[in-house]
Design an enzyme around this catalytic site. Structure first.
Site, short mmCIF file in Angstrom:
data_model
loop_
_atom_site.label_atom_id
_atom_site.label_comp_id
_atom_site.label_asym_id
_atom_site.label_seq_id
_atom_site.Cartn_x
_atom_site.Cartn_y
_atom_site.Cartn_z
N CYS A 1 0.81 -1.22 0.00
CA CYS A 1 0.00 0.00 0.00
C CYS A 1 0.84 1.28 0.00
O CYS A 1 0.37 2.34 -0.40
CB CYS A 1 -0.95 0.01 1.19
SG CYS A 1 -2.08 -1.40 1.22
N ASN B 1 -10.09 -0.23 -0.40
CA ASN B 1 -8.63 -0.16 -0.35
C ASN B 1 -8.06 -0.75 -1.64
O ASN B 1 -8.14 -1.96 -1.87
CB ASN B 1 -8.13 -0.95 0.87
CG ASN B 1 -6.62 -0.87 1.04
OD1 ASN B 1 -5.89 -0.50 0.14
ND2 ASN B 1 -6.15 -1.24 2.22
N HIS C 1 -3.59 7.27 2.11
CA HIS C 1 -3.93 5.97 1.56
C HIS C 1 -5.34 5.61 2.02
O HIS C 1 -5.66 5.75 3.21
CB HIS C 1 -2.91 4.94 2.06
CG HIS C 1 -3.34 3.52 1.87
ND1 HIS C 1 -3.79 3.02 0.67
CD2 HIS C 1 -3.40 2.48 2.75
CE1 HIS C 1 -4.09 1.75 0.81
NE2 HIS C 1 -3.87 1.40 2.06
#
Length: 326
Positions: free
Chosen positions: A116, A283, A253
């Site tokens: 990520c 996500n 994020h």
């Protein structure tokens, strides 16, 4: 004053596959509900790539939009860095496949794997080329097909992730070496391999020869995320020579809304300054920051000259932050 070369974002693009999977759709295959997911994550839906879509296809679509907005074509590109955990093949690098599909000329192309945090890591890596005159037009892409790593019997993880891609074009521009310059101004990158068991995929080429599934200790990841990301944000702001309070937009994020809110609260960032898109696409790992940037540019919130603060945390554990002026 001596001029310095800066890596400036001249175009931003994003792409989400056409298939939308709602929370109600997931409730048909795993024990969950729209209320349960939204309450804990803020996620309403996610996008899923079709079976014939590779992650490079998503990356190409985002790259084309970024190039168009930068007023460039694939013929101008001399560097491609793709941040991804879900590459097309074990090798070659997905970046080389993107190069071929775009029709970009012979140049530099490679992948960055920091899960990520990959997009922030890739930006810093690209800065090492662009701000030193080694690249005149770089594509930095975050692209993922995270749904292909899901254990669809694990309601704690499968509801969190989606597929997508985001991209930026970086070009060198002269600056004065001050905080008023456009471009990438400061970074802080971190990793702690002792925390691997908090977030990982239980498969690999040299271990068991399998793709594996994503495994996560959600509560522990949340705790580390809020504390560690906040430290990195402060460090990146110091590296840039700015105060966190001076940023125009905080683009985190897009993991889940609780982490976004927790980090913003810890840093004293006004909720109105936070770009949040997690509800729409969940996500998307390395793709989430550029997707959020693209959304903010498209809807007019993010404007040229504004100061942006990016941050992410992913498996490894890896985390980092970046300050840039658009």
């Amino acid at each position: 004053m001596t001029q310095v070369l800066r890596s400036v974002v001249t175009g931003v693009g994003g792409y989400l596959p056409s298939e939308v999977v709602t929370n109600d759709d997931l409730a048909k295959v795993v024990e969950t509900s729209d209320e349960w997911i939204q309450e804990r994550t803020g996620i309403r839906q996610r996008h899923r790539a079709s079976p014939d879509q590779a992650v490079s296809d998503l990356a190409v679509e985002a790259a084309r939009q970024a190039l168009e907005r930068a007023g460039r074509t694939a013929a101008d590109v001399d560097l491609i860095i793709v941040a991804t955990t879900t590459g097309d093949l074990t090798f070659p690098a997905t970046a080389t496949i993107v190069q071929r599909k775009l029709g970009a000329p012979v140049g530099i192309a490679f992948d960055v794997q920091a899960v990520c945090s990959g997009f922030v890591y890739a930006l810093s890596t690209a800065d090492g080329f662009v701000a030193r005159g080694r690249s005149k037009c770089a594509l930095v892409i975050g692209a993922e097909t995270m749904t292909r790593l899901m254990d669809w019997t694990d309601r704690g993880t499968c509801v969190l992730f989606g597929d997508g891609a985001g991209a930026v074009v970086l070009e060198p521009q002269a600056g004065q070496g001050t905080i008023d310059d456009r471009g990438l101004l400061g970074f802080a990158l971190r990793a702690d391999g002792t925390k691997q068991d908090l977030l990982y995929v239980d498969g690999g080429v040299s271990t068991n020869g399998q793709i594996g599934h994503l495994r996560m200790q959600g509560n522990q990841v949340f705790r580390h995320a809020v504390v560690n990301i906040s430290e990195a944000v402060i460090a990146a702001a110091a590296d840039a020579g700015v105060e966190v309070s001076s940023v125009d937009w905080f683009i985190p994020h897009q993991a889940n809304s609780r982490i976004l809110e927790g980090v913003a609260r810890r840093l004293g960032i006004d909720e109105a300054k936070v770009i949040s898109t997690v509800a729409e696409h969940a996500n998307t790992s390395a793709a989430s920051i550029p997707l959020a940037m693209a959304k903010g540019v498209e809807d007019g919130r993010i404007k040229p000259g504004q100061l942006l603060l990016l941050e992410a945390m992913g498996g490894g554990l890896t985390w980092g932050a970046c300050v840039l002026r658009l």
